[in-house]
Motif scaffolding. Structure first.
Motif, PDB file in Angstrom:
ATOM      1  N   THR A  97      15.825 -26.971  15.096  1.00 39.72           N
ATOM      2  CA  THR A  97      15.886 -28.317  15.650  1.00 39.72           C
ATOM      3  C   THR A  97      17.197 -28.467  16.403  1.00 39.72           C
ATOM      4  N   HIS A 104      13.167 -35.843  20.482  1.00 33.67           N
ATOM      5  CA  HIS A 104      12.940 -34.759  19.533  1.00 33.67           C
ATOM      6  C   HIS A 104      12.988 -33.396  20.221  1.00 33.67           C
ATOM      7  N   GLN A 112      12.199 -29.621  18.485  1.00 32.54           N
ATOM      8  CA  GLN A 112      11.940 -28.853  17.271  1.00 32.54           C
ATOM      9  C   GLN A 112      11.100 -27.629  17.603  1.00 32.54           C
ATOM     10  N   LEU A 137       4.732 -37.451  15.818  1.00 27.76           N
ATOM     11  CA  LEU A 137       5.093 -36.051  16.066  1.00 27.76           C
ATOM     12  C   LEU A 137       3.927 -35.128  15.739  1.00 27.76           C
TER      13      LEU A 137
END
Length: 348
Positions: free
Chosen positions: A159, A142, A144, A116
Motif C-alpha cells: 500500500t 487509495h 494498494q 474498494l
C-alpha cells in the motif's frame, strides 16, 4: 438475478442495473452517472458539503432513469446494493439511507457494499476472470496491491505510506496551476513533454516490501518547478512527463515485488488486474500490460467508463455477495473508513 446499485461515496452520483451474463461476466442493463466536476472545479478539489447536497438533488431521479433505461421496475430487482463506505460520510449516508428506504418499500435484500471491494471485482463484471488474481487498485484516495482470492477474501501485499497515486497526480496538477480534475490534465500534457528532462527520484525502488511512497516525488517536482520559475508551457509539459514516467517506473517495480510475493498467499495468479480511476491513465495501462505479458499473465483493466466510481461495480459486487448469502439488515452502518480486509463481514 437482477440488482440495483447505488454509488454516492465521493463526487459522482451513480446508479446501475446489472444481471449475470454469459461466460461469468455481468450484463449492464443501465449505468447512469452524474459527475460533479463543475460544482467542485472552483475549489480545486471535492468539497464534502457540496458533494452531499448534489447527491440529494439528483439521486431519486437517477434511480428512476436507470430503471427506465433497463425497462424494469423496483419490484423486479432481486436486491438493492449500495456503497456503504469508505468515502465522504455525508455522501455515503445519502446513498445508504436511500437504499434502506427502497428495501423497506420493496422487501428486497440489502447489500451494503465496500466501495474498494466493488473496484476489486470489476474485472469479473467485465471479463469474467477467475480467482485468484493480482489487483492494483489505484485512485485519488487509495493505492494498494492486493491478492484477490475470492469474494471477501483479500490479502494486501502493499500500500502507500503517504499519498495515493491519484492524489499525487492531483497535487502536482494544482502545484502547476492546471485544471481540475488534475490527473487527466497531467497525463494530457505529459504526452507532449520530455520525460527525461528532470531527474526525479523513484521512491521505494528495489525495496523488499511492495509499498509505495509518492510524497517525496511530489516534493522533488515542486523544487524543480521553483528552480526554473517562471514556467513556460514546455516546462510544465516536461515536468508532467517526468513525473508520470517516475510514477510508471515505481508502479512497475512495486508490481514485480507483489508478483514475487503472490504465490505464498494465493498460488498462481490468473491475471493482473488494474482498477480505480488511475487505471484510466494510458501510460500506466501500457506499462502494466507489458509487465503482465513478461510474467505470462493476462492483463485486465475496465473500459474507461468503469475505471472511475460507478453504480455498475456496486451492483455487481452486490450480485457476488448475494450469491453467497452475504445479506445485510437495516442496521448496516455508513463508514467513512472501511478496511478492505473487512469486506466479507455482513451484519446479518
Amino acid at each position: 438475478m437482477i440488482v440495483l446499485g447505488i454509488e454516492t461515496t465521493c463526487d459522482e452520483t451513480a446508479v446501475a442495473v446489472v444481471s449475470p451474463g454469459e461466460g461469468g461476466r455481468g450484463r449492464i442493463l443501465a449505468n447512469e452517472i452524474l459527475s460533479q466536476i463543475a460544482e467542485h472545479a472552483a475549489y480545486g478539489g471535492v468539497v464534502p458539503e457540496i458533494a452531499a447536497r448534489a447527491h440529494v438533488e439528483v439521486l431519486d431521479r437517477l434511480i428512476l432513469r436507470a430503471l427506465d433505461r433497463a425497462g424494469l421496475s423496483l419490484a423486479q430487482m432481486d436486491g438493492i446494493a449500495v456503497a456503504a463506505g469508505p468515502g465522504l460520510i455525508g455522501g455515503v449516508l445519502i446513498g445508504l439511507v436511500t437504499a434502506k428506504t427502497l428495501v423497506l418499500v420493496t422487501r428486497k435484500p440489502l447489500l451494503a457494499v465496500n466501495h474498494l471491494e466493488a473496484h476489486a471485482l470489476t474485472a469479473r463484471l467485465t471479463d469474467g476472470i477467475g480467482f485468484p488474481y493480482l489487483l492494483l487498485l489505484a485512485s485519488g484516495g487509495h493505492t494498494q496491491l492486493v491478492a484477490v482470492r475470492g469474494v471477501g477474501d483479500y490479502v494486501r501485499l502493499g500500500t502507500t505510506i503517504d499519498d495515493a497515486i491519484g492524489e499525487a497526480f492531483d497535487k502536482v496538477a494544482k502545484l502547476l496551476g492546471l485544471g481540475y480534475p488534475g490527473g487527466p490534465e497531467v497525463e494530457r500534457l505529459a504526452e507532449t513533454g520530455d520525460p527525461e528532462r528532470f531527474a526525479l527520484p523513484r521512491p521505494m525502488l528495489g525495496r523488499r516490501e511492495a509499498n509505495f511512497s509518492l510524497s517525496g516525488l511530489k516534493t522533488a517536482l515542486r523544487i524543480e518547478a521553483e528552480r526554473i520559475a517562471p514556467l513556460a508551457q514546455n516546462d510544465i509539459a516536461d515536468l508532467c512527463a517526468s513525473f508520470q514516467a517516475a510514477v510508471v517506473d515505481v508502479t512497475v517495480d512495486r508490481l514485480r515485488v507483489a508478483l514475487r510475493d503472490f504465490g505464498a498467499v494465493a498460488g498462481h495468479p490468473t491475471a493482473l488486474v488494474a482498477a480505480g480511476g488511475v487505471a484510466a491513465n494510458g501510460a500506466i495501462r501500457r506499462a502494466l500490460a507489458t509487465q503482465a505479458g513478461e510474467a505470462g499473465l493476462a492483463f485486465v483493466a475496465p473500459p474507461l467508463a468503469l475505471c472511475g466510481d460507478n453504480g455498475a461495480m456496486i451492483a455487481w459486487a452486490g450480485i457476488e455477495r448475494l450469491r453467497l448469502g452475504l445479506v445485510d439488515d437495516l442496521t448496516a452502518p455508513a463508514r467513512a473508513r472501511w478496511p478492505f480486509a473487512e469486506a466479507a463481514v455482513a451484519s446479518a
